[in-house]
Motif scaffolding. Sequence first.
Motif, short mmCIF file in Angstrom:
data_model
loop_
_atom_site.label_atom_id
_atom_site.label_comp_id
_atom_site.label_asym_id
_atom_site.label_seq_id
_atom_site.Cartn_x
_atom_site.Cartn_y
_atom_site.Cartn_z
N VAL A 96 0.82 -1.22 0.00
CA VAL A 96 0.00 0.00 0.00
C VAL A 96 0.85 1.27 0.00
CG1 VAL A 96 -2.03 -1.04 1.09
CG2 VAL A 96 -0.20 -0.08 2.53
N GLY A 97 2.19 1.11 -0.17
CA GLY A 97 3.06 2.28 -0.20
C GLY A 97 3.01 2.96 -1.55
N ASN A 98 3.76 4.08 -1.69
CA ASN A 98 3.75 4.83 -2.94
C ASN A 98 4.97 4.55 -3.81
OD1 ASN A 98 1.39 6.17 -2.13
ND2 ASN A 98 2.63 7.55 -0.85
N GLU A 99 5.99 3.98 -3.19
CA GLU A 99 7.24 3.83 -3.93
C GLU A 99 7.29 2.51 -4.69
OE1 GLU A 99 10.28 4.36 -1.03
OE2 GLU A 99 9.34 6.23 -0.36
N TYR A 100 8.27 2.46 -5.56
CA TYR A 100 8.50 1.24 -6.31
C TYR A 100 9.06 0.18 -5.36
CZ TYR A 100 10.94 -1.91 -9.50
OH TYR A 100 11.40 -3.01 -10.15
N ILE A 101 8.55 -1.06 -5.43
CA ILE A 101 9.13 -2.10 -4.58
C ILE A 101 9.86 -3.13 -5.44
CG2 ILE A 101 7.53 -1.88 -2.65
CD1 ILE A 101 6.14 -4.42 -3.75
N ASP A 102 10.91 -3.67 -4.86
CA ASP A 102 11.70 -4.64 -5.62
C ASP A 102 11.35 -6.08 -5.21
OD1 ASP A 102 12.94 -5.13 -3.24
OD2 ASP A 102 14.72 -3.94 -3.69
N LYS A 103 12.10 -7.01 -5.78
CA LYS A 103 11.82 -8.43 -5.58
C LYS A 103 11.95 -8.82 -4.11
CE LYS A 103 14.26 -11.71 -7.58
NZ LYS A 103 15.17 -12.28 -8.58
N ASN A 104 12.97 -8.23 -3.42
CA ASN A 104 13.18 -8.55 -2.00
C ASN A 104 11.96 -8.17 -1.17
OD1 ASN A 104 15.68 -9.48 -2.52
ND2 ASN A 104 16.72 -7.57 -1.95
N ASP A 105 11.41 -6.98 -1.49
CA ASP A 105 10.26 -6.51 -0.73
C ASP A 105 9.08 -7.46 -0.90
OD1 ASP A 105 11.76 -4.34 -0.06
OD2 ASP A 105 10.99 -3.08 -1.68
N SER A 106 8.84 -7.87 -2.16
CA SER A 106 7.67 -8.74 -2.37
C SER A 106 7.90 -10.12 -1.77
CB SER A 106 7.30 -8.82 -3.84
OG SER A 106 8.43 -9.09 -4.62
N SER A 107 9.16 -10.61 -1.77
CA SER A 107 9.37 -11.92 -1.10
C SER A 107 9.14 -11.78 0.39
CB SER A 107 10.76 -12.50 -1.31
OG SER A 107 11.46 -11.88 -2.29
N LEU A 108 9.60 -10.66 0.97
CA LEU A 108 9.41 -10.43 2.39
C LEU A 108 7.91 -10.47 2.75
CD1 LEU A 108 11.62 -10.00 4.42
CD2 LEU A 108 11.26 -7.53 4.26
N MET A 109 7.12 -9.85 1.89
CA MET A 109 5.67 -9.85 2.12
C MET A 109 5.11 -11.27 2.07
SD MET A 109 4.88 -6.41 -0.07
CE MET A 109 3.20 -6.79 -0.46
N ARG A 110 5.62 -12.05 1.12
CA ARG A 110 5.17 -13.46 1.02
C ARG A 110 5.59 -14.26 2.25
NH1 ARG A 110 6.86 -13.70 -4.02
NH2 ARG A 110 8.63 -15.02 -3.49
N TYR A 111 6.84 -14.03 2.71
CA TYR A 111 7.35 -14.77 3.89
C TYR A 111 6.48 -14.49 5.12
CZ TYR A 111 11.76 -15.49 1.32
OH TYR A 111 12.69 -15.84 0.41
N VAL A 112 6.23 -13.20 5.35
CA VAL A 112 5.46 -12.83 6.54
C VAL A 112 4.07 -13.47 6.49
CG1 VAL A 112 4.39 -10.91 7.79
CG2 VAL A 112 6.73 -10.70 6.94
N THR A 113 3.43 -13.38 5.32
CA THR A 113 2.10 -14.01 5.18
C THR A 113 2.19 -15.51 5.43
OG1 THR A 113 1.78 -12.41 3.41
CG2 THR A 113 0.07 -14.07 3.69
N GLY A 114 3.25 -16.12 4.90
CA GLY A 114 3.43 -17.57 5.07
C GLY A 114 3.54 -17.97 6.53
N ILE A 115 4.31 -17.18 7.30
CA ILE A 115 4.48 -17.50 8.73
C ILE A 115 3.16 -17.32 9.47
CG2 ILE A 115 5.64 -16.80 10.87
CD1 ILE A 115 7.52 -18.20 9.01
#
Lengths: 441, 173
Positions: free
Chosen positions: A54-73
């Motif tokens: 929901v941020g305004n900036e461009y996100i990279d691959k690391n950011d999106s994996s981090l989001m997946r990891y947190v959801t997974g846990i």
Amino acid sequence: MRFRKILAAAISLVLISATFAFAQREGVRNVYFDTLKIGYVEPTPIGVDEMKYVGNEYIDKNDSSLMRYVTGIVKRDIDFYADFDLVPIDSFFIKTYEILELDLRGWKRLGADYVLKLEAEFPGRRNMRVYWKLFYTFNNRRIDKGRIEVHRDEWRHMAHRISNEIVRTLTGEKGIFLTKVAYVKKIGKTKEIAIADYDGANERLLTSNGSINLSPTFSPNGKEIFFTSYLEKDPKLFKVNIASGRLTKLTDFPGLAAAPSVSPNGKRLACVLSKDGNSEIYVLDMKGRVKRRLTHNRSIDTAPSWSPNGKYITFTSDRSGRPQVYMMDSDGRRQRRLTYEGKYNDSPSWSTRGDRVIFVSRSKRGRFDIASIDTSGIDYHIMTEVGMNENPHFSPDGKHLVFSSTRLGKPDIFTMDVTGRHQRRLTRTGNCTNPVWGPID
Amino acid sequence: MKRLNLLLALALVFSMSMVNLSCGGGPKKVVDETTPFDTTSAIPEDVATEEEPEAPPEIIQESQFATVYFDFDKSNLRADSKSGLDSNYDLLMQFPDVMVKIEGHCDERGTVEYNLSLGEKRATSCMDYLVGLGIDASRISTISYGKEKPVDAGHSEAAWDKNRRCEFKIISQ
């Protein structure tokens, strides 16, 4: 005077029931070991949406994996918890009902009573901030929300914190997702004390002294672990500070010193010493000085464990000819036998509310199973049916158990809920035994 | 035919050793030494020692001590355990400076804590027996390893039988 006492009791009773009514949502399951018999209630089904940026900036691959990891846990936590079931996303079902986007109605059709929605942003690139919102699918209302921000390296910790919030919101209980489990890990010919997150992640060794280290147990504040070690040849009691790794020797008696258990107030240590000729149970102060001897006989007395209120100690004794589970007052008085079923009952510990004792029982199938019994010695009940199962210990919320089992060949650590469901294997190396569950911080 | 040859050879060796013993008047030491071994293997050894008479051994090996075995969940001494302890008693009498540590062990069944106490009890029964026979208690110490140090890592009855034991370790001599 008496009237005032009764009044006070009545008021506190009202207050207690009021807090319960407020804390626990109606229709949400909240099982304990002692409420099991009241009737089976299905675990509450919860859906977890994928995390949105929901941020305004461009996100990279690391950011999106981090989001997946947190959801997974978070999903794994929900899936593990005794009172919850994680609703799986059934793609066949979604196609059949032509569900285009998994909104609350879609989740409801999949069977979810509650849906957790997660949103993330990365303030200053260094941190991760997650907004969580919990919805009730029967009226589409948001029932709670929150925001957690941490350094992005702390993502796993944050995920468990979110899960704890969900437990608090729905059951009114403290979640166990940030607790630790300690156990013994065999490495070559040595045995070391290991500690890991409740789900087996972040394992590390607390000792690496190349000796045999056994029977870890947590101090009530969760900061230290007491254990038996052959570091100085004869088995002696030691403690290790979890944060600093500092090792302290506690006993130096001739013979055996083993099976430590710390009293709930953290001021006494029950253990086994053989200094007077055979294994007897003693109570020591926290510096290892004998305060009281509790058992006096020629039989083996071992494996003491303090009740949660500190008034009783359960232990194993073979004074009847075979090891059986006993109970006594914490000053050693009123020693009484609890188990009569099963030829071999050992390794007792308490349910978190102190109403039952769980132990290892050599059951009818001739293997070692986890069993439990009422503190009055009735209602013997077996909980496992495969492999050799040992060293059962309750989680601090009283809803889960940790134990070791050889059900898959070699010994590993397993957890399950008190109904026997939600079983999970914590270690995968086939060399782990003697688990114990640490307290909630 | 083969068997006959073997028998003949054996008879020859036996008669030779008898002759050696009777004529040489071999030191009494040699006879003493043979007693722990079974008689069949003793014969060729006698021949060997006869060739090069040795001074009486002053050091005993740990392996000379018998390992003592136990029944499941028991610490009392069986008849065969007692005979093992009797031969260990002879060794301790023969070598009065030797100090030993008796290690108590258990099989893998049962919990770590209970087995620690059981191993301790097994070691203590061995010690009590030897002290009862007249060995000075200060020469013997005990330690329990519970189920931590199996000699056989298997999970069969045979493995368990081997693991329920007391081993004698030499501390000093």
